[in-house]
Design an enzyme around this catalytic site. Structure first.
Site, PDB file in Angstrom:
ATOM      1  N   ARG A 151     -29.262  19.825  91.616  1.00 12.59           N
ATOM      2  CA  ARG A 151     -28.955  18.991  92.794  1.00 12.59           C
ATOM      3  C   ARG A 151     -29.982  19.212  93.899  1.00 12.59           C
ATOM      4  NH1 ARG A 151     -25.634  20.827  96.460  1.00 12.59           N
ATOM      5  NH2 ARG A 151     -24.197  21.814  95.018  1.00 12.59           N
ATOM      6  N   LYS A 170     -33.912  -2.106  92.247  1.00 15.17           N
ATOM      7  CA  LYS A 170     -34.441  -3.469  92.166  1.00 15.17           C
ATOM      8  C   LYS A 170     -35.837  -3.484  91.528  1.00 15.17           C
ATOM      9  CE  LYS A 170     -30.705  -4.734  94.389  1.00 15.17           C
ATOM     10  NZ  LYS A 170     -29.744  -3.680  94.462  1.00 15.17           N
ATOM     11  N   ASP A 183     -36.360  -1.313 105.509  1.00 14.81           N
ATOM     12  CA  ASP A 183     -35.873  -1.489 104.126  1.00 14.81           C
ATOM     13  C   ASP A 183     -36.906  -2.382 103.436  1.00 14.81           C
ATOM     14  OD1 ASP A 183     -34.674  -2.412 101.798  1.00 14.81           O
ATOM     15  OD2 ASP A 183     -32.664  -2.512 102.662  1.00 14.81           O
ATOM     16  N   TYR A 230     -28.822  -6.573 104.598  1.00 15.98           N
ATOM     17  CA  TYR A 230     -28.019  -6.476 103.370  1.00 15.98           C
ATOM     18  C   TYR A 230     -26.584  -6.134 103.788  1.00 15.98           C
ATOM     19  CZ  TYR A 230     -26.014  -4.350  99.216  1.00 15.98           C
ATOM     20  OH  TYR A 230     -25.174  -4.017  98.190  1.00 15.98           O
TER      21      TYR A 230
HETATM   22  C1  PLP Z   1     -32.267  -5.148 100.665  1.00 20.00           C
HETATM   23  C2  PLP Z   1     -31.292  -4.213 100.035  1.00 20.00           C
HETATM   24  N1  PLP Z   1     -31.111  -3.014 100.587  1.00 20.00           N
HETATM   25  C3  PLP Z   1     -30.234  -2.124 100.047  1.00 20.00           C
HETATM   26  C4  PLP Z   1     -29.489  -2.425  98.927  1.00 20.00           C
HETATM   27  C5  PLP Z   1     -28.515  -1.407  98.351  1.00 20.00           C
HETATM   28  O1  PLP Z   1     -29.054  -0.795  97.242  1.00 20.00           O
HETATM   29  P1  PLP Z   1     -28.176  -0.136  96.037  1.00 20.00           P
HETATM   30  O2  PLP Z   1     -27.392  -1.249  95.420  1.00 20.00           O
HETATM   31  O3  PLP Z   1     -29.197   0.484  95.140  1.00 20.00           O
HETATM   32  O4  PLP Z   1     -27.273   0.870  96.649  1.00 20.00           O
HETATM   33  C6  PLP Z   1     -29.661  -3.666  98.331  1.00 20.00           C
HETATM   34  C7  PLP Z   1     -28.858  -4.039  97.147  1.00 20.00           C
HETATM   35  O5  PLP Z   1     -28.789  -5.207  96.778  1.00 20.00           O
HETATM   36  C8  PLP Z   1     -30.593  -4.596  98.891  1.00 20.00           C
HETATM   37  O6  PLP Z   1     -30.806  -5.811  98.352  1.00 20.00           O
END
Ligand code: PLP
Length: 378
Positions: A47, A196, A171, A99
């Site tokens: 961890r 992604k 992000d 998001y």
């Molecule tokens: C722009 C963006 N940020 C954060 C996230 C969250 O990521 P995760 O699903 O890996 O927790 C997503 C998920 O779709 C996203 O599209």
């Protein structure tokens, strides 16, 4: 070195013990001590740190041009660590179209922790400056945004944050380091959902934070990684390292296909609006052209006839897969307002498309038959 080369080589080297070119997956949760109690390889418990994750973190830091990367079990675990590194009473400015998980985390979890937040139109620097309070310690950017592909001027917002004594976080999930380099534009941290495009094959969940320096904040985030425990498995780290090796070439394909699909949709009679920063008519085009080297693989389309027509298009597609998420080789379609629920700000007729790596003519043909079919029912 160019990013294509870093994607292939950073964090990779033939295994010292065997010469294996593909890295080993270190599944061990614990590491042996010498008789004198020392840990000869620096690892104690999985961890806290493990060899597979460490190589992945090297690769991620190199890709974003940062000094330190900290890997998490998901994008949301990474995002939560950023907010948890802040103190009760502090304030965050975030995009109103962030998001939806990020906005929910601020509202439903971090507000109870005493972290205040204001959601603004991040594409309007004046609105951002006005939302800053004496307690603002962080401005969160997401560009292009999910799902409306709004484009934020990163350098401009980072300078507002700097003037306010706040940190600026981007992000960078949708753009990836191939298309956009937020640290070079003045951000203090980059966040990724590696689930992604970085993973790229719809087969792992992961998140990452990258900082320009290995400073006190990076150390705090690393503590939250180890003590919060939201760490990726060694196998997911390995899958991610494998995905990253082809990132540059996959992204080129996603961008090329998305540009073709967006241009087709913009001409279609059944379409009310297309959101894609690569279109010259898109409100974010000028800023995107300045700060991105490509416009990405995500396209959102508003169908004439609202939610009912949009859902009918989703029912009719044959090649697109009806599924959430993005960044894999297969094209996905999703009615976002249904997924986001009653709090959603997303236009009811909006469909989000993750444009995959199929032949673009096949994607266009599929969308065309679905849009025509849905339009006959209006
Ligand atoms: C722009 C963006 N940020 C954060 C996230 C969250 O990521 P995760 O699903 O890996 O927790 C997503 C998920 O779709 C996203 O599209």
């Amino acid at each position: 070195m160019h990013i294509e080369t870093l994607a292939v080589h950073a964090g990779h080297h033939p295994d010292a013990a065997t010469g294996a070119v593909s890295p080993p997956i270190h599944l061990s949760t614990t590491f042996a001590r010498e008789a004198d109690g020392t840990l000869p390889h620096g690892f104690i418990y999985a961890r806290s740190d493990n060899p597979t994750r460490r190589e992945l973190e090297r690769s991620l830091a190199a890709l974003e041009g940062g000094e330190t990367a900290i890997a998490f079990a998901s994008g949301m675990a990474a995002t939560a660590a950023v907010f948890q590194s802040m103190l009760p009473g502090e304030h965050v400015v975030a995009p109103q179209d962030a998001y939806y998980g990020t906005a929910r985390l601020l509202r439903e979890v971090m507000a109870g922790w005493g972290l205040a937040s204001t959601l603004v139109d991040m594409t309007d620097p004046h609105a951002v400056a006005e939302a800053v309070t004496p307690n603002t310690r962080l401005i969160w950017i997401e560009t292009p945004s999910n799902p409306t592909l709004a484009v934020t001027d990163i350098a401009r917002v980072a300078s507002i944050a700097r003037a306010a004594g706040a940190r600026c976080v981007c992000d960078n999930t949708w753009a990836t380091p191939l298309l956009q380099r937020p640290l070079a534009l003045g951000c203090d941290l980059v966040m990724h959902s590696t689930t992604k495009y970085l993973g790229g094959h719809s087969d792992l969940t992961g998140g990452a934070l990258v900082t320009p320096e290995d400073d006190d904040w990076a150390a705090r985030l690393r503590t939250l990684q180890a003590l919060g425990g939201g760490v990726p498995s060694a196998f997911d780290c390995w899958l991610l390292m494998r995905g990253i090796r082809s990132l540059a070439w996959r992204m080129r394909g996603h961008c090329e296909n998305a540009a073709i699909v967006a241009a087709f949709l913009a001409r279609h009679q059944a379409v009310a609006a297309v959101h894609y920063p690569g279109l010259a008519s898109d409100p974010g085009h000028a800023v995107a052209a300045r700060q991105m080297t490509g416009f990405g693989g995500m396209v959102s389309v508003q169908v004439k006839g609202g939610a009912e027509a949009a859902l009918d298009v989703v029912r009719r597609v044959k090649l697109f897969t009806r599924a959430t998420s993005l960044g894999g080789p297969e094209s996905l379609i999703e009615h976002r307002a249904s997924v986001e629920g009653p709090e959603s700000r997303t236009p009811p007729g909006l469909l989000r498309l993750s444009i995959g790596l199929e032949h673009p003519d096949d994607l266009v043909e599929d969308l065309d038959q679905a849009l025509r079919g849905a339009a006959t029912r209006l």
